[in-house]
Design a protein around this motif. Structure first.
Motif, PDB file in Angstrom:
ATOM      1  N   ASP A   9      19.798  -7.467  65.853  1.00 56.26           N
ATOM      2  CA  ASP A   9      20.746  -6.351  66.018  1.00 56.26           C
ATOM      3  C   ASP A   9      20.221  -5.070  65.412  1.00 56.26           C
ATOM      4  O   ASP A   9      20.899  -4.389  64.646  1.00 56.26           O
ATOM      5  N   LEU A  10      19.004  -4.746  65.742  1.00 55.61           N
ATOM      6  CA  LEU A  10      18.432  -3.525  65.178  1.00 55.61           C
ATOM      7  C   LEU A  10      18.901  -2.278  65.926  1.00 55.61           C
ATOM      8  O   LEU A  10      19.044  -1.213  65.328  1.00 55.61           O
ATOM      9  N   HIS A  11      19.126  -2.440  67.254  1.00 53.84           N
ATOM     10  CA  HIS A  11      19.616  -1.321  68.068  1.00 53.84           C
ATOM     11  C   HIS A  11      18.765  -0.071  67.917  1.00 53.84           C
ATOM     12  O   HIS A  11      19.273   1.039  67.774  1.00 53.84           O
ATOM     13  N   ILE A  12      17.459  -0.282  67.928  1.00 54.08           N
ATOM     14  CA  ILE A  12      16.520   0.846  67.912  1.00 54.08           C
ATOM     15  C   ILE A  12      16.181   1.156  69.358  1.00 54.08           C
ATOM     16  O   ILE A  12      15.799   0.246  70.097  1.00 54.08           O
ATOM     17  N   PRO A  13      16.251   2.312  69.835  1.00 55.37           N
ATOM     18  CA  PRO A  13      16.499   3.586  69.138  1.00 55.37           C
ATOM     19  C   PRO A  13      17.928   4.118  69.284  1.00 55.37           C
ATOM     20  O   PRO A  13      18.233   5.185  68.807  1.00 55.37           O
ATOM     21  N   HIS A  14      18.796   3.304  69.946  1.00 52.33           N
ATOM     22  CA  HIS A  14      20.084   3.895  70.305  1.00 52.33           C
ATOM     23  C   HIS A  14      20.971   4.160  69.095  1.00 52.33           C
ATOM     24  O   HIS A  14      21.601   5.188  68.993  1.00 52.33           O
ATOM     25  N   ARG A  15      21.064   3.185  68.220  1.00 51.64           N
ATOM     26  CA  ARG A  15      22.005   3.356  67.121  1.00 51.64           C
ATOM     27  C   ARG A  15      21.309   3.563  65.780  1.00 51.64           C
ATOM     28  O   ARG A  15      21.949   3.939  64.807  1.00 51.64           O
ATOM     29  N   LEU A  41      17.177  -5.561  70.237  1.00 47.32           N
ATOM     30  CA  LEU A  41      16.109  -4.921  69.460  1.00 47.32           C
ATOM     31  C   LEU A  41      16.187  -3.396  69.447  1.00 47.32           C
ATOM     32  O   LEU A  41      16.112  -2.824  68.363  1.00 47.32           O
ATOM     33  N   CYS A  42      16.242  -2.669  70.524  1.00 45.02           N
ATOM     34  CA  CYS A  42      16.380  -2.991  71.934  1.00 45.02           C
ATOM     35  C   CYS A  42      15.118  -2.771  72.756  1.00 45.02           C
ATOM     36  O   CYS A  42      15.014  -3.227  73.899  1.00 45.02           O
ATOM     37  N   ILE A  43      14.157  -2.033  72.250  1.00 43.34           N
ATOM     38  CA  ILE A  43      13.026  -1.653  73.103  1.00 43.34           C
ATOM     39  C   ILE A  43      11.779  -2.463  72.751  1.00 43.34           C
ATOM     40  O   ILE A  43      11.705  -3.119  71.703  1.00 43.34           O
ATOM     41  N   LYS A  44      10.825  -2.338  73.611  1.00 43.37           N
ATOM     42  CA  LYS A  44       9.613  -3.132  73.472  1.00 43.37           C
ATOM     43  C   LYS A  44       8.847  -2.802  72.190  1.00 43.37           C
ATOM     44  O   LYS A  44       8.206  -3.666  71.596  1.00 43.37           O
ATOM     45  N   GLU A  45       8.960  -1.546  71.780  1.00 45.05           N
ATOM     46  CA  GLU A  45       8.185  -1.154  70.591  1.00 45.05           C
ATOM     47  C   GLU A  45       8.593  -1.962  69.376  1.00 45.05           C
ATOM     48  O   GLU A  45       7.774  -2.283  68.519  1.00 45.05           O
ATOM     49  N   VAL A  46       9.855  -2.278  69.332  1.00 45.01           N
ATOM     50  CA  VAL A  46      10.306  -3.079  68.186  1.00 45.01           C
ATOM     51  C   VAL A  46       9.709  -4.474  68.261  1.00 45.01           C
ATOM     52  O   VAL A  46       9.322  -5.065  67.255  1.00 45.01           O
ATOM     53  N   GLN A  47       9.634  -4.971  69.459  1.00 41.53           N
ATOM     54  CA  GLN A  47       9.031  -6.297  69.617  1.00 41.53           C
ATOM     55  C   GLN A  47       7.556  -6.260  69.175  1.00 41.53           C
ATOM     56  O   GLN A  47       7.079  -7.172  68.506  1.00 41.53           O
ATOM     57  N   THR A  60      16.009 -13.924  71.499  1.00 42.01           N
ATOM     58  CA  THR A  60      16.974 -14.213  72.554  1.00 42.01           C
ATOM     59  C   THR A  60      17.606 -12.902  73.008  1.00 42.01           C
ATOM     60  O   THR A  60      17.562 -11.896  72.295  1.00 42.01           O
ATOM     61  N   ARG A  61      18.221 -12.947  74.175  1.00 39.98           N
ATOM     62  CA  ARG A  61      18.671 -11.698  74.793  1.00 39.98           C
ATOM     63  C   ARG A  61      19.999 -11.241  74.229  1.00 39.98           C
ATOM     64  O   ARG A  61      20.987 -11.974  74.248  1.00 39.98           O
ATOM     65  N   GLY A  62      19.967 -10.002  73.757  1.00 39.70           N
ATOM     66  CA  GLY A  62      21.240  -9.389  73.389  1.00 39.70           C
ATOM     67  C   GLY A  62      21.700  -8.499  74.530  1.00 39.70           C
ATOM     68  O   GLY A  62      20.926  -8.174  75.418  1.00 39.70           O
ATOM     69  N   GLU A  63      23.000  -8.042  74.520  1.00 40.13           N
ATOM     70  CA  GLU A  63      23.518  -7.336  75.701  1.00 40.13           C
ATOM     71  C   GLU A  63      22.901  -5.965  75.877  1.00 40.13           C
ATOM     72  O   GLU A  63      22.946  -5.406  76.973  1.00 40.13           O
ATOM     73  N   TYR A  64      22.284  -5.424  74.843  1.00 35.89           N
ATOM     74  CA  TYR A  64      21.687  -4.092  74.989  1.00 35.89           C
ATOM     75  C   TYR A  64      20.169  -4.124  75.078  1.00 35.89           C
ATOM     76  O   TYR A  64      19.528  -3.081  75.118  1.00 35.89           O
ATOM     77  N   GLU A  66      16.590  -4.097  76.467  1.00 31.77           N
ATOM     78  CA  GLU A  66      16.032  -3.505  77.679  1.00 31.77           C
ATOM     79  C   GLU A  66      15.107  -4.472  78.397  1.00 31.77           C
ATOM     80  O   GLU A  66      14.835  -4.327  79.579  1.00 31.77           O
ATOM     81  N   ASP A  67      14.615  -5.439  77.699  1.00 31.21           N
ATOM     82  CA  ASP A  67      13.790  -6.458  78.360  1.00 31.21           C
ATOM     83  C   ASP A  67      14.711  -7.577  78.791  1.00 31.21           C
ATOM     84  O   ASP A  67      15.314  -8.271  77.963  1.00 31.21           O
ATOM     85  N   THR A  68      14.811  -7.779  80.073  1.00 31.20           N
ATOM     86  CA  THR A  68      15.789  -8.756  80.550  1.00 31.20           C
ATOM     87  C   THR A  68      15.231 -10.172  80.595  1.00 31.20           C
ATOM     88  O   THR A  68      15.919 -11.087  80.997  1.00 31.20           O
ATOM     89  N   ARG A  69      13.994 -10.303  80.201  1.00 37.95           N
ATOM     90  CA  ARG A  69      13.401 -11.635  80.359  1.00 37.95           C
ATOM     91  C   ARG A  69      13.649 -12.561  79.175  1.00 37.95           C
ATOM     92  O   ARG A  69      13.255 -13.706  79.203  1.00 37.95           O
TER      93      ARG A  69
END
Lengths: 191, 827
Positions: A9-15, A41-47, A60-64, A66-69
């Motif tokens: 639940d990092l929500h980077i960069p949105h929150r 996460l939400c973006i690949k950079e965080v990964q 695992t996939r959270g609702e926000y 961006e990677d749907t896989r």
């Protein structure tokens, strides 16, 4: 002596822009063997960043996200323990222990790690442990704005797991510890 | 730990090798080595041994508990008050148990890397997890205990044989136990109970039965031998394994359970040295020891000690190695750090270590602080000298193959791949004989020269720094193309052989040695010979006159490019002009060849013509000839140009006068010709052109040399100065040095005949020529060294770098030349 980092639940960069610097300074590559991430996460950079800490990364996939896989749920075995991973927005009511226990039984794991509530919780019951590492960045959630950054480090050693909780309260890192010993008979009780 | 015990027990074995009779544990290496290393007291009382052993084991166990950090296990019961902020796994705090844990894990990883590659040929023992685990723990604990040393590769190889011998001992014990099971009776309270278990050997049975029983029991009792009927060796084995002696099971000296503890003690004693002079840990240190005289790491110093010993024992091999640039630490590092563990097979190694450990390790003489009596630290104790002697005997074992090598790499290859099948006894016997030699010679030796060489090679020295140049002369030389020099060499060789008949025996040996090298050098021809070579050739072959001529030549060169070119060209040209034989290309070596040829021609009598020619040209001797030779150094200071050339001319003139016409100074001729031809500029062979090119190079070098010479001039004796000026002419500092001496010698020797005047024996001339040749050869040897070192580098910039390497070579060559000069001066 396996160190497993659980966060989400990092929500980077949105929150949130980034992890708190105190957390970042603690997370150095080389010490941690596995990372499990509940999602958002939400973006690949965080990964990518998490990948630099440890090559063995499970998300695992959270609702926000961006990677749907990413998968909805994931299970893995580390040492003597079976770990289950899920974001938690699928389990309603959000954060309800009984529902989560149901999921735990479904996945047949000793340790279930979920998120979404952005609040750290750890429940211990006879079948296992349910952990919510909270939000590592302290991002606001759908429920509340008052969120302390937190994450969890699990030290799995044979049949015993020590759970260290790191919280950033008022700018200081607070650490807490929970012990859990698995009894060998527990896993086969239901079968 | 071991130190305390050593103090308490006060081992009396300071006299060196313990005689065989008092070594009851000869076959039990583990015990014997423990005694030798100072862990166990040399007294033969079993109880003492047991107590000491038990002490050590307790200490190790405590150490293990303390240092092997398990962050899960709470420290000393204070579980709840753990400060989690500090003590969590992610803590950056270096004091936390987790940090320590991670640090230990890092160390362990390093150790594991080495352990996995340990003794692959003895995999069955060393690669077993149990053994590996023990080795790992021991190394880890030792390194944690000695954080200043850390873990270095090689420590595991020192430890492995120690563990192995303990293992062998235990196996022996098991063997003996099987054979003589009856003897292993428990004497718990002083009583011994026999096998049949009956305490009172009284028979209640009826007579008939009792007879049977008696026979049986007698039969039983016969099997049980008395302990003391056994070999002392077996006795020892039995006694050392008694479970009820002092300290109980902890005190069983040969114990499988406590192999790790014992191995740790042995390793610690070996590394620390237990007050002795040889501490293996020093060899792993990369910085100089605190109290060392020389500012180099101990292992470098020890390697220098090896070379020192080698130079005493077999100086030709030593000088050969030094010449090739084989620094001792290249191979000695591995030899010393692992105490030859990599050079011998395991069984051989055990024999070698038997010998080494049996030597006492205490310093034999006082190392005074003022350093007057300071000698190599390695050689201060008997054990150290045996180690050094062992190394030297190994080098000597390879002597013939080493002498045959021509490059440093092949030399090192041979040294580092010590042959598998060797006559170990011979090797050890030789080592022991060398050891006594080493002990005697250690007192007054100074490590400074070797250290100086080491430091020299380490620190760049300004090429123009005179003193450093003197010490580490250096030049850059180009190689001469082969074919040309082959020819040259053949010519030279012929000339040499002619001279050899009349030469003194002393010089011939040196000469022969060098002549081989000369061959090499001559075999390389150069299209554009460096001035150094040229100079060298010129210098080498000429006698003192030549030296002065060259000096003048260099002056000239320093003055005027053109003149230099001309002169140089002339030199080469003169070579060309002169005798028909070989040399067509005007080269330095051509000069050399020319000298030979000139000399040959002189022998042929054709020199007269030339000499006349020369004399006619240089018709204006400004200064009296007799003073010329002696005033070379002064002339250095005088203005150059015509004076110089005149002087040289004078030299020639003088020589010519002093020499019967049919024997003109061959030496003088070429230089004369040089000057001769310069005005004429008639070179006119194609070589002249090529020579011109060389001249350009040469002149550049000459200028530099000129400067150098100027600086050198101010130093030392006049003769030296003259020689040095000569040396200055050659870019090769090394050769300079040699040339200095050679020309000093040449000068002195030549000046004698010239000063004496007219009557010059043909024989004398021949001898002188011969000697001159020898000197030239020496210089060429030195040059070749540098050539090898530098390859094709021709720039002056390289000079400074190579100065250090040349130094040692220069020194040795210098000594040779000095000998020659002494001989010459006696004539």
């Amino acid at each position: 002596m396996v160190l497993v980092l659980a966060l989400g639940d990092l929500h980077i960069p949105h929150r949130a822009a980034d992890l708190p610097p105190k957390f970042k300074s603690m997370l150095v590559p080389g010490k941690i063997q596995h990372i499990i991430c509940t999602g958002n996460l939400c973006i690949k950079e965080v990964q990518d960043y998490l990948k630099t800490l440890c090559p063995d990364l499970h998300i695992t996939r959270g609702e926000y996200d961006e990677d749907t896989r990413y998968p909805e749920t994931k299970t893995l075995t580390i040492g003597q323990f079976k770990l289950g991973l899920c974001h938690g927005h699928q389990v309603i009511p959000w954060g309800d222990l009984d529902s989560l226990a149901m999921l735990q039984r479904q996945l047949d794991v000793d340790i279930l790690v979920t998120g979404h509530t952005h609040q750290f919780t750890a429940y211990k019951h006879e079948a296992g442990v349910v952990i919510n590492p909270g939000s590592a960045t302290g991002a606001y959630s759908s429920i509340t704005y008052d969120v302390n950054p937190s994450f969890v480090l699990m030290d799995i050693d044979g049949l015993r797991v020590v759970i260290y909780v790191y919280e950033l309260i008022d700018g200081e890192v607070k650490v807490d510890k929970i012990d859990f010993k698995k009894t060998p008979a527990t896993t086969h009780s239901a079968h | 730990m071991s130190k305390e015990i050593v103090k308490e027990e006060a081992p009396s074995s300071s006299s060196g090798v313990v005689p065989a009779e008092s070594r009851p544990f000869g076959s039990l290496r583990g015990v014997q080595w423990r005694i030798n290393l100072g862990i166990l007291p040399p007294s033969s009382s079993i109880d003492d041994l047991r107590r000491v052993t038990a002490d050590f084991r307790r200490r190790y166990a405590g150490l293990r508990r303390q240092l092997l950090v398990d962050p899960h296990v709470p420290k000393d019961g204070a579980t709840n008050s753990l400060d989690l902020v500090m003590d969590n796994p992610l803590s950056q705090n270096p004091d936390s148990t987790w940090s320590q844990y991670f640090r230990n894990a890092e160390l362990e990883k390093m150790v594991n890397q080495d352990l996995s590659r340990l003794y692959p040929e003895h995999e069955s023992y060393f690669q077993t997890p149990g053994c590996q685990g023990m080795l790992r723990r021991i190394l880890l604990l030792w390194c944690l205990r000695h954080p200043d040393c850390g873990y270095r590769q090689g420590m595991h190889e020192l430890l492995a044989p120690l563990l192995y011998v303990l293992h062998v001992d235990v196996e022996r014990l098991l063997e003996v136990r099987k054979l003589y099971e009856d003897l292993f009776i428990d004497k718990f309270d002083g009583f011994s109970f026999e096998e049949n278990g009956v305490a009172y050997n009284f028979d209640f049975k009826k007579f008939a039965d009792s007879v049977e029983d008696e026979i049986e029991s007698q039969g039983n009792s016969k099997k049980v031998m008395s302990l003391y009927e056994l070999d002392p060796e077996l006795q020892a084995v039995v006694l050392l394994s008694d479970a009820y002696g002092a300290e109980g099971e902890l005190g069983i000296v040969l114990s499988e359970k406590f192999m790790e503890h014992d191995a740790y003690c042995m390793f610690d004693a070996l590394m620390i040295g237990a007050h002795g002079s040889v501490a293996m840990a020093d060899f792993f240190a990369s910085s100089p020891a605190a109290e060392s005289q020389s500012g180099v790491p101990p292992v470098i110093e020890a390697s220098a000690a090896l070379y020192h010993l080698l130079s005493i024992v077999n100086s030709s091999l030593h000088s050969h190695l030094v010449e090739l640039g084989v620094e001792p630490q290249y191979f000695a590092l591995r030899w010393l750090r692992v105490l030859f563990g990599r050079e011998f097979s395991l069984q051989d190694l055990l024999v070698v270590w038997d010998k080494i450990f049996s030597e006492d390790n205490s310093p034999l003489d006082e190392i005074s602080d003022d350093g007057e009596h300071f000698s190599f630290k390695l050689l201060v104790s008997r054990r150290g000298t045996l180690i050094a002697a062992m190394a030297v005997s190994m080098i000597l074992y390879l002597r013939s193959s080493l002498l045959a090598t021509e490059t440093a790499t092949s030399c090192l290859q041979r040294l580092l791949n010590f042959p598998e099948s060797i006559n170990l006894k011979k090797l050890i016997a030789k080592a022991e004989s060398l050891q006594t030699l080493a002990l005697d010679s250690n007192i007054s030796s100074l490590p400074s020269t070797f250290v100086g060489a080491y430091n020299c090679s380490k620190s760049p020295i300004n090429a123009h720094n005179v003193s450093s140049d003197l010490v580490c002369p250096k030049t850059t030389l180009n190689l001469v193309p082969d074919s040309y020099w082959e020819e040259k060499w053949r010519v030279l060789h012929k000339a040499e052989e002619q001279r050899k008949n009349s030469s003194e025996k002393k010089t011939s040996s040196g000469k022969k040695k060098w002549s081989e090298r000369v061959k090499f050098r001559l075999s390389r021809t150069e299209s554009e010979p460096l001035p150094a070579i040229r100079e060298k050739c010129k210098l080498e072959h000429t006698l003192s006159v030549r030296r002065s001529l060259l000096e003048d030549l260099s002056k000239q060169l320093g003055l005027e490019e053109d003149v230099e070119t001309g002169a140089c060209v002339e030199v080469s040209n003169s070579v060309d002009h002169h005798p028909a034989e070989v040399h067509r290309d005007g080269q330095n070596c051509a000069n050399k060849g020319s000298i030979c040829t000139v000399e040959d021609r002189c022998d042929d009598g054709s020199g007269a013509v030339v000499s006349e020619e020369n004399s006619s040209i240089f018709s204006e001797p400004p200064s009296p000839p007799s003073s010329v030779i002696n005033d070379h150094d002064h002339e250095n200071d005088t203005e150059k140009s015509s004076v110089a050339s005149n002087l040289s001319a004078d030299d020639n003139y003088v020589h010519q006068r002093s020499i019967p016409e049919d024997l003109p100074q061959p030496v003088s001729l070429p230089p004369e010709d040089v000057y001769l031809n310069s005005p004429h500029e008639n070179g006119s062979s194609g070589k002249m052109v090529s020579a011109m090119k060389e001249k350009r190079q040469l002149s550049g070098k000459f200028q530099w040399l000129h400067k150098f010479r100027g600086s050198i001039v101010s130093e030392e004796t006049s003769d030296k100065r003259g020689g040095m000026s000569e040396a200055a002419n050659s870019p090769n500092h090394d050769s300079k040095r040699n040339t200095v001496d050679s020309f000093t010698a040449g000068a002195s020797s030549n000046s004698h005949p010239t000063n004496k005047g007219d009557a010059m024996d043909q024989n004398m001339m021949d001898t002188l020529k011969h000697l001159g040749q020898a000197m030239l050869d020496h210089i060429q040897v030195v040059e070749s060294v540098f050539q090898q070192d530098q390859g094709q580098g021709g720039s002056l910039d390289n000079l400074s770098k190579n100065i250090g390497k040349g130094q040692v070579t220069a020194i040795t060559a210098l000594k040779e030349l000095r000998k020659i000069s002494n001989l010459l001066s006696e004539m």
